[in-house]
Design a protein around this motif. Structure first.
Motif, PDB file in Angstrom:
ATOM      1  N   HIS A   6       0.859  -1.188   0.000  1.00 17.14           N
ATOM      2  CA  HIS A   6       0.000   0.000   0.000  1.00 17.14           C
ATOM      3  C   HIS A   6       0.891   1.233   0.000  1.00 17.14           C
ATOM      4  CE1 HIS A   6      -3.980  -1.545   2.030  1.00 17.14           C
ATOM      5  NE2 HIS A   6      -3.662  -2.240   0.964  1.00 17.14           N
ATOM      6  N   LYS A   7       0.493   2.259  -0.749  1.00 16.88           N
ATOM      7  CA  LYS A   7       1.195   3.548  -0.664  1.00 16.88           C
ATOM      8  C   LYS A   7       0.184   4.623  -0.290  1.00 16.88           C
ATOM      9  CE  LYS A   7       2.482   7.651  -2.466  1.00 16.88           C
ATOM     10  NZ  LYS A   7       1.765   8.733  -3.165  1.00 16.88           N
ATOM     11  N   TYR A   8       0.523   5.439   0.679  1.00 20.57           N
ATOM     12  CA  TYR A   8      -0.365   6.529   1.095  1.00 20.57           C
ATOM     13  C   TYR A   8       0.322   7.863   0.846  1.00 20.57           C
ATOM     14  CZ  TYR A   8      -3.290   2.959   3.106  1.00 20.57           C
ATOM     15  OH  TYR A   8      -4.108   1.868   3.256  1.00 20.57           O
ATOM     16  N   GLY A   9      -0.346   8.764   0.124  1.00 22.48           N
ATOM     17  CA  GLY A   9       0.215  10.073  -0.211  1.00 22.48           C
ATOM     18  C   GLY A   9       0.106  11.056   0.952  1.00 22.48           C
ATOM     19  N   GLY A  10       0.632  12.248   0.708  1.00 21.21           N
ATOM     20  CA  GLY A  10       0.741  13.265   1.757  1.00 21.21           C
ATOM     21  C   GLY A  10      -0.588  13.649   2.393  1.00 21.21           C
ATOM     22  N   ILE A 175      -2.095   2.257  -4.762  1.00 31.28           N
ATOM     23  CA  ILE A 175      -1.679   3.637  -4.506  1.00 31.28           C
ATOM     24  C   ILE A 175      -2.895   4.397  -3.970  1.00 31.28           C
ATOM     25  CG2 ILE A 175      -0.712   5.738  -5.547  1.00 31.28           C
ATOM     26  CD1 ILE A 175       1.283   3.529  -5.928  1.00 31.28           C
ATOM     27  N   TYR A 176      -2.933   4.608  -2.669  1.00 32.84           N
ATOM     28  CA  TYR A 176      -4.055   5.331  -2.047  1.00 32.84           C
ATOM     29  C   TYR A 176      -3.767   6.829  -2.088  1.00 32.84           C
ATOM     30  CZ  TYR A 176      -5.863   0.954  -0.114  1.00 32.84           C
ATOM     31  OH  TYR A 176      -6.379  -0.303   0.050  1.00 32.84           O
ATOM     32  N   THR A 177      -4.755   7.604  -2.575  1.00 28.19           N
ATOM     33  CA  THR A 177      -4.521   9.044  -2.692  1.00 28.19           C
ATOM     34  C   THR A 177      -5.789   9.821  -2.348  1.00 28.19           C
ATOM     35  OG1 THR A 177      -3.664  10.749  -4.188  1.00 28.19           O
ATOM     36  CG2 THR A 177      -4.933   8.983  -5.217  1.00 28.19           C
ATOM     37  N   ASP A 178      -5.799  11.115  -2.685  1.00 28.02           N
ATOM     38  CA  ASP A 178      -6.934  11.961  -2.287  1.00 28.02           C
ATOM     39  C   ASP A 178      -8.014  12.071  -3.359  1.00 28.02           C
ATOM     40  OD1 ASP A 178      -5.506  13.491  -4.062  1.00 28.02           O
ATOM     41  OD2 ASP A 178      -5.092  15.138  -2.692  1.00 28.02           O
ATOM     42  N   VAL A 179      -7.873  11.313  -4.456  1.00 29.08           N
ATOM     43  CA  VAL A 179      -8.962  11.184  -5.433  1.00 29.08           C
ATOM     44  C   VAL A 179      -9.209   9.682  -5.599  1.00 29.08           C
ATOM     45  CG1 VAL A 179      -8.728  13.324  -6.775  1.00 29.08           C
ATOM     46  CG2 VAL A 179      -7.233  11.403  -7.286  1.00 29.08           C
ATOM     47  N   THR A 184     -10.225  11.283 -16.493  1.00 25.75           N
ATOM     48  CA  THR A 184      -9.948  11.718 -17.863  1.00 25.75           C
ATOM     49  C   THR A 184      -9.087  12.978 -17.887  1.00 25.75           C
ATOM     50  OG1 THR A 184     -12.099  12.781 -17.726  1.00 25.75           O
ATOM     51  CG2 THR A 184     -11.981  10.706 -18.975  1.00 25.75           C
ATOM     52  N   THR A 185      -9.192  13.783 -16.846  1.00 24.58           N
ATOM     53  CA  THR A 185      -8.250  14.889 -16.634  1.00 24.58           C
ATOM     54  C   THR A 185      -8.312  15.225 -15.150  1.00 24.58           C
ATOM     55  OG1 THR A 185      -7.468  17.025 -17.453  1.00 24.58           O
ATOM     56  CG2 THR A 185      -9.849  16.816 -17.115  1.00 24.58           C
ATOM     57  N   ASP A 186      -7.489  16.164 -14.705  1.00 21.31           N
ATOM     58  CA  ASP A 186      -7.461  16.477 -13.272  1.00 21.31           C
ATOM     59  C   ASP A 186      -8.854  16.909 -12.797  1.00 21.31           C
ATOM     60  OD1 ASP A 186      -7.070  17.423 -10.717  1.00 21.31           O
ATOM     61  OD2 ASP A 186      -5.165  18.401 -11.201  1.00 21.31           O
ATOM     62  N   PRO A 187      -9.505  16.117 -11.936  1.00 17.45           N
ATOM     63  CA  PRO A 187     -10.872  16.457 -11.512  1.00 17.45           C
ATOM     64  C   PRO A 187     -10.934  17.753 -10.714  1.00 17.45           C
ATOM     65  CG  PRO A 187     -10.015  14.589 -10.255  1.00 17.45           C
ATOM     66  CD  PRO A 187      -9.009  14.877 -11.321  1.00 17.45           C
ATOM     67  N   ARG A 188      -9.786  18.239 -10.261  1.00 17.57           N
ATOM     68  CA  ARG A 188      -9.804  19.523  -9.541  1.00 17.57           C
ATOM     69  C   ARG A 188      -9.845  20.695 -10.503  1.00 17.57           C
ATOM     70  NH1 ARG A 188      -9.177  17.665  -4.611  1.00 17.57           N
ATOM     71  NH2 ARG A 188      -7.762  15.928  -4.326  1.00 17.57           N
ATOM     72  N   GLU A 206       2.126   8.095 -20.687  1.00 12.43           N
ATOM     73  CA  GLU A 206       2.068   9.390 -21.381  1.00 12.43           C
ATOM     74  C   GLU A 206       1.463  10.448 -20.464  1.00 12.43           C
ATOM     75  OE1 GLU A 206       3.262  10.578 -24.051  1.00 12.43           O
ATOM     76  OE2 GLU A 206       3.570   8.946 -25.449  1.00 12.43           O
ATOM     77  N   MET A 207       0.337  10.103 -19.808  1.00 11.45           N
ATOM     78  CA  MET A 207      -0.324  11.106 -18.974  1.00 11.45           C
ATOM     79  C   MET A 207       0.608  11.585 -17.869  1.00 11.45           C
ATOM     80  SD  MET A 207      -4.294   9.960 -19.056  1.00 11.45           S
ATOM     81  CE  MET A 207      -4.867  10.979 -17.757  1.00 11.45           C
ATOM     82  N   ALA A 208       1.318  10.636 -17.241  1.00 11.29           N
ATOM     83  CA  ALA A 208       2.240  11.022 -16.164  1.00 11.29           C
ATOM     84  C   ALA A 208       3.372  11.879 -16.722  1.00 11.29           C
ATOM     85  CB  ALA A 208       2.786   9.780 -15.479  1.00 11.29           C
ATOM     86  N   LYS A 213      -0.121  14.649 -12.307  1.00 11.25           N
ATOM     87  CA  LYS A 213       0.753  14.284 -11.191  1.00 11.25           C
ATOM     88  C   LYS A 213       0.157  13.204 -10.287  1.00 11.25           C
ATOM     89  CE  LYS A 213      -0.503  17.439  -7.571  1.00 11.25           C
ATOM     90  NZ  LYS A 213      -0.038  17.981  -6.344  1.00 11.25           N
ATOM     91  N   VAL A 214      -0.940  12.596 -10.722  1.00  6.42           N
ATOM     92  CA  VAL A 214      -1.538  11.547  -9.901  1.00  6.42           C
ATOM     93  C   VAL A 214      -0.560  10.392  -9.676  1.00  6.42           C
ATOM     94  CG1 VAL A 214      -2.767  10.524 -11.879  1.00  6.42           C
ATOM     95  CG2 VAL A 214      -3.617  10.148  -9.575  1.00  6.42           C
ATOM     96  N   LEU A 215       0.323  10.142 -10.639  1.00  8.32           N
ATOM     97  CA  LEU A 215       1.390   9.146 -10.451  1.00  8.32           C
ATOM     98  C   LEU A 215       2.710   9.726 -10.955  1.00  8.32           C
ATOM     99  CD1 LEU A 215      -0.235   5.803 -11.719  1.00  8.32           C
ATOM    100  CD2 LEU A 215       0.288   6.423  -9.350  1.00  8.32           C
TER     101      LEU A 215
END
Ligand code: ADP
Ligand code: ASP
Ligand code: MG
Length: 426
Positions: A6-10, A175-179, A184-188, A206-208, A213-215
């Motif tokens: 498991h990976k947890y982001g900031g 990869i556990y994150t805040d989304v 399809t694109t940055d939901p923020r 390609e996206m990364a 920056k999700v990954l």
């Protein structure tokens, strides 16, 4: 029983409450019988805070001994959050131990602030797992051949996690994150963005690389090289949801093309605000110009992205390219001092207020007219394209930064991504 990373982001590690939540979630997986390795990031804001302190003390240093100290400093963020997670797990009654990169060890090269992982020793971790402990491996850091602490570049805990999963031959890296997945694109930025249930490894790469920056891109490269099953999912669901449901949530990165699956022409839109454009005006239009301009730039270890050489007029031409914003001043200075006098060019002008917007999709391989749909959508919004770059599965344009959100929204609509139907295999 499987070995799971498991990976947890900031943000997921952002407070004691959230760390407790992570501990409860990990405990749930451990109690279900899985061997668990957890890779946490520093608490949100901590890496920026530490690096900010360094630049207060030395605003414009750029030498290797400085970068070494930056890594010493930045690595402390992950060390703290790893120990806190081990403490939280122990408080849950789950035996747990945390290790820094040098204790594992995670061996890297010595490119401070952007080191590459060379190997990971799995023995110590495996011994703890076999003894029934949850093992926490600090994200983002490693050790170079001379025993110095290194870090893996911003967002590098993703790469730590996938590399650990590859080294341990884990069944899956989550990869556990805040989304709640890859969109399809940055939901923020675009509220109409849709979550993808699956995304191909190539598209994710390609996206990364184009700015999503999700990954971190190297994590995707690792996943591809070692075929690590990888999923992006939310750490904000209730920790006690059913494990089976959680294990199927989010976005799965897939490695094989499913022929039956209807491929969207464009799967995602990525953007990058952190590039800057540099133009050398009035260069003699003779063979070797690109080399004479970009040779010294490459020697200074500056990465160049999009390149454009205009059609010559009266024996002269303009030559433009983009670099990372962090390298902007250095590149302009270098060109003014070394290249302009040598070539007899007119001037160097720089524009840091640009961004790069890219459409990505493996469907682009087999369809023509995708780029023209992109250019039409931008033209209809009155957005001027300054540079274009294409490859098999992406087209990128450089535009004025002030149009970024408008451009991404227009493209999202133009390629039919606003509709929930794009969620592949939904
Ligand atoms: P973490 O701290 O968990 O590593 P990051 O901030 O590095 O999290 O990455 C998650 C963020 O990536 C999201 O909050 C979102 O704003 C951003 N992001 C950019 N592009 C995408 C995308 N296509 N899908 C999902 N998130 C994206
Ligand atoms: N803490 C590091 C950063 O902020 C690494 C990470 O979060 O992945 O970039
Ligand atoms: Mg991240």
């Amino acid at each position: 029983m499987a070995l799971i990373v498991h990976k947890y982001g900031g943000t997921s590690m952002g407070s004691s409450e959230r760390i407790r939540n992570v501990a409860k979630r990990v405990a749930k997986w451990a109690r279900a019988g899985h061997q668990m390795v957890v890779v946490p990031s520093a608490m949100s804001g901590e890496t920026n805070r530490l690096l900010g302190l360094a630049s207060e003390l030395a605003p414009s240093r750029a030498d290797k001994s400085y970068y070494r100290e930056l890594d010493m400093l930045a690595a402390t963020g992950e060390q703290a959050s790893s120990a806190l997670l081990a403490i939280a797990l122990q408080a849950e009654g789950v035996p747990s131990v945390s290790y820094t990169g040098w204790q594992v060890p995670v061996r890297t090269d010595d490119s401070y602030t952007k080191a590459r992982i060379e190997s990971i020793d799995d023995q110590r971790v495996r011994a703890d797992l076999d003894a029934g402990r949850v093992v926490i491996v600090t994200g983002f850091q490693g050790i170079d051949p001379n025993g110095n602490i290194t870090t893996l570049g911003r967002g590098g805990s993703d790469t730590s996690a996938v590399a650990v999963a590859a080294a341990m031959k884990a069944a899956e890296c989550l990869i556990y994150t805040d989304v709640d997945g890859v969109y399809t694109t940055d939901p923020r930025v675009v509220s109409a963005a849709q979550r993808l249930k699956t995304v191909s490894f190539e598209e994710m790469l390609e996206m990364a690389s184009l700015g999503s920056k999700v990954l971190q891109i190297r994590s995707v490269e690792f996943a591809g090289k070692y075929k690590v099953p990888m999923r992006v999912l939310s750490s904000f669901t209730p920790w006690d949801i059913a494990l089976d449901e959680e294990a199927k949530s989010g976005t799965l990165i897939t490695f094989e093309e499913d022929e039956k699956m209807e491929k969207a022409l464009v799967s995602g839109i990525a953007f990058n605000r952190s590039e800057a454009k540099i133009s050398v005006r009035g260069v003699p239009d003779t063979p070797g110009i690109a080399y004479q301009i970009l040779g010294p730039v490459a020697e200074a270890n500056i990465d160049v992205d999009v390149i454009l050489q205009n059609i010559g007029k009266d024996g002269k031409t303009d030559f433009s390219f983009t670099v990372n914003q962090g390298d902007f001043n250095r590149t302009v200075e270098l060109l003014r001092e070394e290249v302009v006098p040598k070539l007899g060019a007119d001037e160097v002008i720089g524009n840091p207020n640009i961004c790069k917007v890219s459409i990505v999709g493996i469907g682009m391989r087999s369809h023509v007219g995708v780029a023209s749909t992109m250019f039409r959508a931008l033209a209809e919004e009155g957005i001027n394209i300054q540079m274009i770059s294409t490859s098999e599965i992406k087209t990128s344009v450089v535009i004025d930064e002030k149009y970024l959100e408008l451009a991404v929204r227009a493209l999202h609509t133009a390629f039919g991504l606003d509709s929930a139907e794009v969620s592949k295999s939904a």
